[in-house]
Design a protein around this motif. Structure first.
Motif, PDB file in Angstrom:
ATOM      1  N   ASP A 297       0.806  -1.222   0.000  1.00 22.83           N
ATOM      2  CA  ASP A 297       0.000   0.000   0.000  1.00 22.83           C
ATOM      3  C   ASP A 297       0.839   1.272   0.000  1.00 22.83           C
ATOM      4  O   ASP A 297       0.347   2.351  -0.319  1.00 22.83           O
ATOM      5  CB  ASP A 297      -0.992   0.012   1.171  1.00 22.83           C
ATOM      6  N   GLY A 298       2.104   1.176   0.379  1.00 24.15           N
ATOM      7  CA  GLY A 298       2.989   2.336   0.343  1.00 24.15           C
ATOM      8  C   GLY A 298       2.659   3.427   1.339  1.00 24.15           C
ATOM      9  O   GLY A 298       3.198   4.529   1.259  1.00 24.15           O
ATOM     10  N   GLU A 299       1.793   3.135   2.314  1.00 24.28           N
ATOM     11  CA  GLU A 299       1.396   4.153   3.276  1.00 24.28           C
ATOM     12  C   GLU A 299       2.459   4.327   4.366  1.00 24.28           C
ATOM     13  O   GLU A 299       3.199   3.408   4.687  1.00 24.28           O
ATOM     14  CB  GLU A 299       0.061   3.781   3.934  1.00 24.28           C
ATOM     15  N   ILE A 300       2.485   5.530   4.935  1.00 24.20           N
ATOM     16  CA  ILE A 300       3.405   5.807   6.037  1.00 24.20           C
ATOM     17  C   ILE A 300       2.820   5.228   7.317  1.00 24.20           C
ATOM     18  O   ILE A 300       1.765   5.664   7.778  1.00 24.20           O
ATOM     19  CB  ILE A 300       3.642   7.322   6.187  1.00 24.20           C
ATOM     20  N   ARG A 301       3.499   4.238   7.895  1.00 22.46           N
ATOM     21  CA  ARG A 301       3.107   3.621   9.168  1.00 22.46           C
ATOM     22  C   ARG A 301       4.331   3.694  10.082  1.00 22.46           C
ATOM     23  O   ARG A 301       5.230   2.856   9.990  1.00 22.46           O
ATOM     24  CB  ARG A 301       2.692   2.164   8.981  1.00 22.46           C
ATOM     25  N   ASP A 302       4.342   4.673  10.945  1.00 24.57           N
ATOM     26  CA  ASP A 302       5.543   4.950  11.743  1.00 24.57           C
ATOM     27  C   ASP A 302       5.417   4.345  13.146  1.00 24.57           C
ATOM     28  O   ASP A 302       5.450   5.059  14.147  1.00 24.57           O
ATOM     29  CB  ASP A 302       5.771   6.459  11.814  1.00 24.57           C
ATOM     30  N   SER A 303       5.304   3.036  13.233  1.00 28.80           N
ATOM     31  CA  SER A 303       5.087   2.350  14.511  1.00 28.80           C
ATOM     32  C   SER A 303       6.215   2.605  15.501  1.00 28.80           C
ATOM     33  O   SER A 303       5.990   2.658  16.712  1.00 28.80           O
ATOM     34  CB  SER A 303       4.951   0.841  14.275  1.00 28.80           C
ATOM     35  N   PHE A 304       7.438   2.729  14.999  1.00 26.71           N
ATOM     36  CA  PHE A 304       8.612   2.861  15.864  1.00 26.71           C
ATOM     37  C   PHE A 304       9.114   4.305  15.976  1.00 26.71           C
ATOM     38  O   PHE A 304      10.097   4.574  16.646  1.00 26.71           O
ATOM     39  CB  PHE A 304       9.746   1.976  15.350  1.00 26.71           C
ATOM     40  N   ARG A 305       8.468   5.212  15.256  1.00 28.69           N
ATOM     41  CA  ARG A 305       8.832   6.629  15.237  1.00 28.69           C
ATOM     42  C   ARG A 305      10.266   6.868  14.763  1.00 28.69           C
ATOM     43  O   ARG A 305      10.917   7.818  15.186  1.00 28.69           O
ATOM     44  CB  ARG A 305       8.591   7.279  16.606  1.00 28.69           C
ATOM     45  N   LYS A 306      10.734   6.003  13.872  1.00 28.76           N
ATOM     46  CA  LYS A 306      12.046   6.197  13.270  1.00 28.76           C
ATOM     47  C   LYS A 306      12.001   5.877  11.773  1.00 28.76           C
ATOM     48  O   LYS A 306      13.008   5.517  11.165  1.00 28.76           O
ATOM     49  CB  LYS A 306      13.099   5.324  13.960  1.00 28.76           C
ATOM     50  N   LEU A 307      10.832   6.014  11.178  1.00 27.62           N
ATOM     51  CA  LEU A 307      10.654   5.654   9.781  1.00 27.62           C
ATOM     52  C   LEU A 307      11.494   6.562   8.876  1.00 27.62           C
ATOM     53  O   LEU A 307      11.487   7.787   9.024  1.00 27.62           O
ATOM     54  CB  LEU A 307       9.179   5.780   9.405  1.00 27.62           C
ATOM     55  N   ARG A 308      12.216   5.958   7.942  1.00 27.01           N
ATOM     56  CA  ARG A 308      13.034   6.709   6.983  1.00 27.01           C
ATOM     57  C   ARG A 308      12.592   6.460   5.543  1.00 27.01           C
ATOM     58  O   ARG A 308      12.553   7.374   4.730  1.00 27.01           O
ATOM     59  CB  ARG A 308      14.510   6.341   7.156  1.00 27.01           C
ATOM     60  N   TYR A 309      12.284   5.204   5.216  1.00 28.26           N
ATOM     61  CA  TYR A 309      11.841   4.870   3.862  1.00 28.26           C
ATOM     62  C   TYR A 309      10.566   4.028   3.924  1.00 28.26           C
ATOM     63  O   TYR A 309      10.419   3.185   4.801  1.00 28.26           O
ATOM     64  CB  TYR A 309      12.902   4.069   3.103  1.00 28.26           C
ATOM     65  N   VAL A 310       9.678   4.283   2.968  1.00 28.99           N
ATOM     66  CA  VAL A 310       8.525   3.418   2.745  1.00 28.99           C
ATOM     67  C   VAL A 310       8.685   2.813   1.359  1.00 28.99           C
ATOM     68  O   VAL A 310       8.764   3.547   0.360  1.00 28.99           O
ATOM     69  CB  VAL A 310       7.200   4.208   2.810  1.00 28.99           C
TER      70      VAL A 310
END
Length: 580
Positions: A297-310
């Motif tokens: 789906d390519g959605e931003i899911r920042d579960s860990f609050r350190k997301l850099r790439y989707v």
């Protein structure tokens, strides 16, 4: 010297516009957008044009975007200014032009209180923006995180799937002076598609975290195994992750230890895929540097609050890009984690009769090729401490994460294969919540239910649960104790037997061990089965505390004692004074 507003939400917006390469701005005059325009007008990075009429401003942005192929920002103030964007934004929508409407405003909390020059922009027409977000006024780190996520989402969406307009509502506090020399740096998130250049993993410590996941193909499982071997990686997962490959580690027993640190196992980069997880302890394994999210789906899911790439692609496409580049097999990271897990498991103490104790006795005895479902929270957590046979598949309703529907999901699954055994571990509140499904005429003989009856929502009486602050009073309403016969020895027995179920029960370890072989009998019998065990919340809590106190670091124990005596606020103040 360039100076910027003190308003952090505006600083974060400016930071991310720069990092995403957005340089064109069409500015309309006004008061509420002073923080934004006043900050960027002296910044040579931006190319700014002025337009008094917002209708013209939006169409000018369409022309710039169409001519250059670049994303264009339009900025206006409150009152009816943003209404005049609608024709141009509609044009951008149907032509898929990347226009970002930044509508500045008073705090949205003032909406509906007769504030002058304040309109409600929380709902907009469907065909004027692909995405609309409202930024918070930044007061703490949670607000910073929310701003970073929403701004990244909006900017990325303006170029996604062909592009199109988006909307960012930017509240202001009219703060002066403009005396900030260096704006707060915001975390950049990029989306990677199959046609883009992939970031490198060289010289990085890499782990994989899998949330709940649909059945995984053998091809994908094999690719994950190859990835782990070539990149010295390990897979952290639980009983909802669907991965049965060589390098899985059910690590929650280690990551849940309260008196030890897992910092040595924490990776530089964590590759995250799957959906909602019930494995709360493993969420603490968050990467030191970055999280890479892989999802169709390519959605931003920042579960860990350190997301850099989707990575908007299939798992197959992602892992194919990172395998086949080396021949040496290195699995030392996996071996370190597995050794740590074995060490903790080998020191499990004697624990009371409880869901956890039942899991320790049954998990390894589940019949080959059977299926087991878990109730959310206590049951899933208890069984995540232990492995189940490789041929056994497992599931849990962690999507909506409610107590309703666990048995119904099990029954639905069981109907697809009457010759396969389907097990369920459930607490009493969840059992009675979904009771009517047991009377369904389609229920087959392949059902086995382990009912852990402690007479309440025992989750709220765990020693480490905040609701247990009220002690015995928690039972009144929060834990909902005393319903459904209050651990009646005959209620469930009579009900299920009248429905044609076999019923067995146990109130202690000895009785449980006497019945267990019957419950895990390999073949489908002549009728479904309910195994009711009667535990109490004190034993459930004691069992969990013992499981999370196996591996003890005395330094952490001392630190926790200091915190309990002086309080975290005092410690924070001392650190600020010392500059640490």
């Amino acid at each position: 010297m360039m100076t910027y507003t003190r308003e952090k939400n505006t600083q974060l917006l400016i930071s991310l516009l720069k990092q995403h390469g957005v340089r064109y701005v069409v500015a309309s005059p006004g008061n509420t957008n002073t923080a934004f325009i006043g900050s960027i007008q002296g910044d040579q990075y931006f190319t700014i044009f002025s337009a008094v009429d917002e209708r013209s401003a939006a169409y000018m942005a369409c022309g710039i975007a169409a001519e250059t192929g670049e994303t264009v920002v339009i900025s206006c103030t409150g009152a009816t200014a943003s209404r005049n964007y609608l024709p141009g934004m509609t044009e951008a929508y149907y032509r898929k032009l990347p226009v970002i409407a930044v509508t500045s405003s008073q705090p949205i909390a003032n909406i509906g209180h007769l504030s002058a020059q304040l309109l409600d922009r929380t709902v907009i027409p469907k065909d004027v923006a692909k995405l609309s977000v409202n930024l918070p006024i930044v007061k703490d780190n949670d607000d910073v995180w929310e701003c970073e996520i929403k701004i990244n989402q909006a900017i990325l969406e303006s170029c996604r799937h062909g592009g199109g307009p988006v909307h960012i509502n930017l509240p202001t506090t009219f703060t002066k002076p403009f005396d900030v020399n260096k704006i707060q740096h915001a975390r950049l998130i990029n989306r990677v598609t199959i046609d883009d250049q992939f970031p490198l993993l060289e010289d990085k410590k890499v782990a994989i975290f899998i949330g709940s996941h649909k059945k995984m193909s053998k091809d994908v499982e094999s690719l994950i195994d190859r990835f782990c071997e070539e990149n010295n990686s390990v897979v952290f997962c639980d009983h909802t992750s669907a991965y049965k490959g060589k390098y899985r580690v059910h690590y929650s027993l280690v990551s849940g230890q309260e008196y030890n640190s897992i910092i040595t196992e924490r990776p530089d980069i964590l590759i995250h895929f799957g959906e909602v997880t019930g494995d709360y302890y493993n969420l603490k394994i968050a990467a030191k540097e970055q999280v890479w999210r892989v999802s169709d789906d390519g959605e931003i899911r920042d579960s860990f609050r350190k997301l850099r790439y989707v990575f908007e692609m299939s798992l197959n496409s992602f892992f194919l890009n990172y395998v086949g580049h080396g021949t040496e097999i290195n699995i030392s990271y996996y071996e370190t984690c597995k050794a740590k897990l074995d060490q903790v498991r080998n020191n499990i103490p004697e624990i009371p009769f409880s869901n956890i104790w039942a899991a320790s006795q049954v998990s390894s005895k589940l019949p080959d090729h059977s299926v087991i479902h878990f109730g959310i929270l206590n049951s899933l957590r208890s069984w995540n401490f232990f492995d189940i046979p490789d041929t056994v598949t497992s599931d849990s309703n962690v999507g909506g994460f409610g107590i309703d529907g666990n048995m119904s999901s099990l029954i639905g699954a069981s109907l697809t294969n009457p010759e396969k055994l389907y097990f369920l571990v459930n607490g009493d509140l969840a059992f009675f919540y979904d009771l009517n499904v047991l009377g369904n005429r389609h229920v087959g003989a392949n059902i086995r239910i382990l009912l852990v009856n402690n007479g309440k929502g025992t989750e709220f009486r765990q020693y480490n649960h905040h609701a247990n602050y009220f002690g015995e009073d928690t039972d009144k309403y929060i834990a909902a104790a005393g319903h459904f016969g209050n651990k009646s020895k005959s209620l469930v027995k009579c009900f299920v037997e009248n429905l044609g179920f076999e019923y067995i029960c146990a109130s202690d370890k000895q009785e449980f061990l006497f019945q267990i072989d019957r419950f895990v009998t390999k073949n489908v019998q002549d009728r479904p089965m309910v195994f009711e065990i009667f535990t109490n919340s004190n034993d459930e809590s004691c069992a969990l505390e013992k499981m999370l106190s196996i591996d003890i670091d005395k330094k952490i124990v001392r630190k926790n004692k200091v915190k309990s005596v002086v309080g975290t606020s005092v410690i924070s103040s001392v650190k600020k004074i010392l500059g640490s």
